[in-house]
Write a protein that holds these residues in place. Structure first.
Motif, PDB file in Angstrom:
ATOM      1  N   ALA A 140       0.823  -1.216   0.000  1.00  0.00           N
ATOM      2  CA  ALA A 140       0.000   0.000   0.000  1.00  0.00           C
ATOM      3  C   ALA A 140       0.854   1.262   0.000  1.00  0.00           C
ATOM      4  N   THR A 141       1.941   1.246   0.770  1.00  0.00           N
ATOM      5  CA  THR A 141       2.840   2.395   0.857  1.00  0.00           C
ATOM      6  C   THR A 141       4.276   1.886   0.761  1.00  0.00           C
ATOM      7  N   PRO A 142       5.219   2.783   0.477  1.00  0.00           N
ATOM      8  CA  PRO A 142       6.614   2.337   0.474  1.00  0.00           C
ATOM      9  C   PRO A 142       7.022   1.816   1.854  1.00  0.00           C
ATOM     10  N   LEU A 143       7.984   0.925   1.867  1.00  0.00           N
ATOM     11  CA  LEU A 143       8.560   0.382   3.089  1.00  0.00           C
ATOM     12  C   LEU A 143       9.982   0.907   3.193  1.00  0.00           C
ATOM     13  N   LEU A 144      10.284   1.576   4.293  1.00  0.00           N
ATOM     14  CA  LEU A 144      11.631   2.085   4.531  1.00  0.00           C
ATOM     15  C   LEU A 144      12.343   1.149   5.485  1.00  0.00           C
ATOM     16  N   ARG A 145      13.499   0.660   5.044  1.00  0.00           N
ATOM     17  CA  ARG A 145      14.359  -0.147   5.917  1.00  0.00           C
ATOM     18  C   ARG A 145      15.616   0.678   6.190  1.00  0.00           C
ATOM     19  N   THR A 146      15.930   0.854   7.466  1.00  0.00           N
ATOM     20  CA  THR A 146      17.117   1.617   7.830  1.00  0.00           C
ATOM     21  C   THR A 146      18.173   0.675   8.397  1.00  0.00           C
ATOM     22  N   PHE A 147      19.419   1.022   8.120  1.00  0.00           N
ATOM     23  CA  PHE A 147      20.563   0.212   8.547  1.00  0.00           C
ATOM     24  C   PHE A 147      21.638   1.137   9.089  1.00  0.00           C
ATOM     25  N   GLU A 148      22.346   0.675  10.106  1.00  0.00           N
ATOM     26  CA  GLU A 148      23.466   1.423  10.681  1.00  0.00           C
ATOM     27  C   GLU A 148      24.716   0.558  10.594  1.00  0.00           C
ATOM     28  N   HIS A 158      15.428  -0.379  11.505  1.00  0.00           N
ATOM     29  CA  HIS A 158      13.990  -0.143  11.484  1.00  0.00           C
ATOM     30  C   HIS A 158      13.389  -0.618  10.168  1.00  0.00           C
ATOM     31  N   SER A 159      12.140  -1.047  10.243  1.00  0.00           N
ATOM     32  CA  SER A 159      11.292  -1.260   9.066  1.00  0.00           C
ATOM     33  C   SER A 159      10.069  -0.392   9.310  1.00  0.00           C
ATOM     34  N   ILE A 160       9.885   0.613   8.441  1.00  0.00           N
ATOM     35  CA  ILE A 160       8.855   1.621   8.673  1.00  0.00           C
ATOM     36  C   ILE A 160       7.952   1.702   7.451  1.00  0.00           C
ATOM     37  N   GLU A 161       6.648   1.658   7.694  1.00  0.00           N
ATOM     38  CA  GLU A 161       5.695   1.874   6.609  1.00  0.00           C
ATOM     39  C   GLU A 161       4.461   2.531   7.194  1.00  0.00           C
ATOM     40  N   GLY A 162       3.618   3.055   6.311  1.00  0.00           N
ATOM     41  CA  GLY A 162       2.372   3.644   6.749  1.00  0.00           C
ATOM     42  C   GLY A 162       2.450   5.141   6.968  1.00  0.00           C
ATOM     43  N   LEU A 174      14.777  13.324  12.913  1.00  0.00           N
ATOM     44  CA  LEU A 174      13.690  13.603  11.984  1.00  0.00           C
ATOM     45  C   LEU A 174      12.565  12.611  12.206  1.00  0.00           C
ATOM     46  N   ARG A 175      11.399  12.938  11.633  1.00  0.00           N
ATOM     47  CA  ARG A 175      10.235  12.055  11.702  1.00  0.00           C
ATOM     48  C   ARG A 175       9.922  11.635  10.269  1.00  0.00           C
ATOM     49  N   ILE A 176       9.656  10.324  10.104  1.00  0.00           N
ATOM     50  CA  ILE A 176       9.441   9.727   8.787  1.00  0.00           C
ATOM     51  C   ILE A 176       8.084   9.032   8.754  1.00  0.00           C
ATOM     52  N   ALA A 177       7.325   9.266   7.672  1.00  0.00           N
ATOM     53  CA  ALA A 177       6.073   8.553   7.417  1.00  0.00           C
ATOM     54  C   ALA A 177       6.069   8.210   5.922  1.00  0.00           C
ATOM     55  N   PRO A 178       6.517   7.012   5.554  1.00  0.00           N
ATOM     56  CA  PRO A 178       6.629   6.650   4.137  1.00  0.00           C
ATOM     57  C   PRO A 178       5.353   6.802   3.311  1.00  0.00           C
ATOM     58  N   ALA A 179       4.188   6.714   3.934  1.00  0.00           N
ATOM     59  CA  ALA A 179       2.942   6.895   3.175  1.00  0.00           C
ATOM     60  C   ALA A 179       2.881   8.284   2.541  1.00  0.00           C
ATOM     61  N   ALA A 180       3.554   9.254   3.141  1.00  0.00           N
ATOM     62  CA  ALA A 180       3.568  10.628   2.607  1.00  0.00           C
ATOM     63  C   ALA A 180       4.382  10.728   1.320  1.00  0.00           C
ATOM     64  N   TRP A 181       5.121   9.691   0.984  1.00  0.00           N
ATOM     65  CA  TRP A 181       5.973   9.733  -0.213  1.00  0.00           C
ATOM     66  C   TRP A 181       5.235   9.343  -1.488  1.00  0.00           C
ATOM     67  N   LEU A 182       3.976   8.993  -1.371  1.00  0.00           N
ATOM     68  CA  LEU A 182       3.211   8.611  -2.565  1.00  0.00           C
ATOM     69  C   LEU A 182       2.607   9.819  -3.229  1.00  0.00           C
TER      70      LEU A 182
END
Length: 182
Positions: A140-148, A158-162, A174-182
């Motif tokens: 439904a929305t992009p999935l962001l995977r973060t790695f350090e 992190h695995s972030i979506e929605g 910062l604050r991230i909401a991948p659904a906003a990237w559509l």
């Protein structure tokens, strides 16, 4: 009008060889002296790249640079990140020194999936870039995977979506909401 002609180098491909190619939307990169060419990404990819850049720029402290399609020179490799965040007082060179790069982001497509999941992260980690993000298409929305960076490899964070914003601390708060990237 005929297509431009070129010949492959005698030995390994190098950064000056990349100037032989037209600005035709393809992604031309060199990995350990070997040429890699990816097809022109779809508009959906470009839209996500623009959105990630906007999100990062809006949170970036003064002096930080957020760039799309920035080249990173890593030994015998010349990679082009979809998005890169440069630390203050970076050199601003056409091919950035990995020591100037705080974060690289790759937005995955079907044509770049393996390159973005395996090869590029291993090279970025080898170069000591502290943070890597991968944006994957989601149902439904992009999935962001973060790695350090942990030693000489990336560790999943992190695995972030929605649409619910999630707070991240790297490369800056910062604050991230991948659904906003559509």
């Amino acid at each position: 009008m005929s297509a431009a002609r070129w010949t492959a180098p005698e030995g390994a491909w190098t950064e000056p060889d990349l100037h032989l190619f037209p600005q035709d939307g393809h992604r031309y990169e060199i990995v350990d002296g070997c040429l890699h060419v990816a097809p022109t990404p779809p508009e959906s990819h470009e839209s996500v790249v623009r959105s990630v850049v906007t999100t990062l720029r809006s949170a970036a402290p003064p002096g930080w640079w957020v760039c799309d399609r920035l080249g990173v020179a890593i030994g015998e490799s010349n990679l082009v990140a979809d998005v890169a965040v440069l630390r203050p007082r970076s050199s601003g060179a056409v091919w950035s020194d990995p020591r100037d790069v705080a974060l690289v982001v790759e937005v995955e497509t079907s044509a770049t999936r393996r390159f973005d999941r395996f090869l590029k992260p291993s090279l970025y980690a080898e170069a000591g870039i502290p943070s890597f993000w991968r944006v994957e298409p989601g149902p439904a929305t992009p999935l962001l995977r973060t790695f350090e960076l942990a030693g000489d490899a990336y560790r999943a964070e992190h695995s972030i979506e929605g649409a619910e914003p999630v707070k991240l601390d790297a490369p800056f708060p910062l604050r991230i909401a991948p659904a906003a990237w559509l």
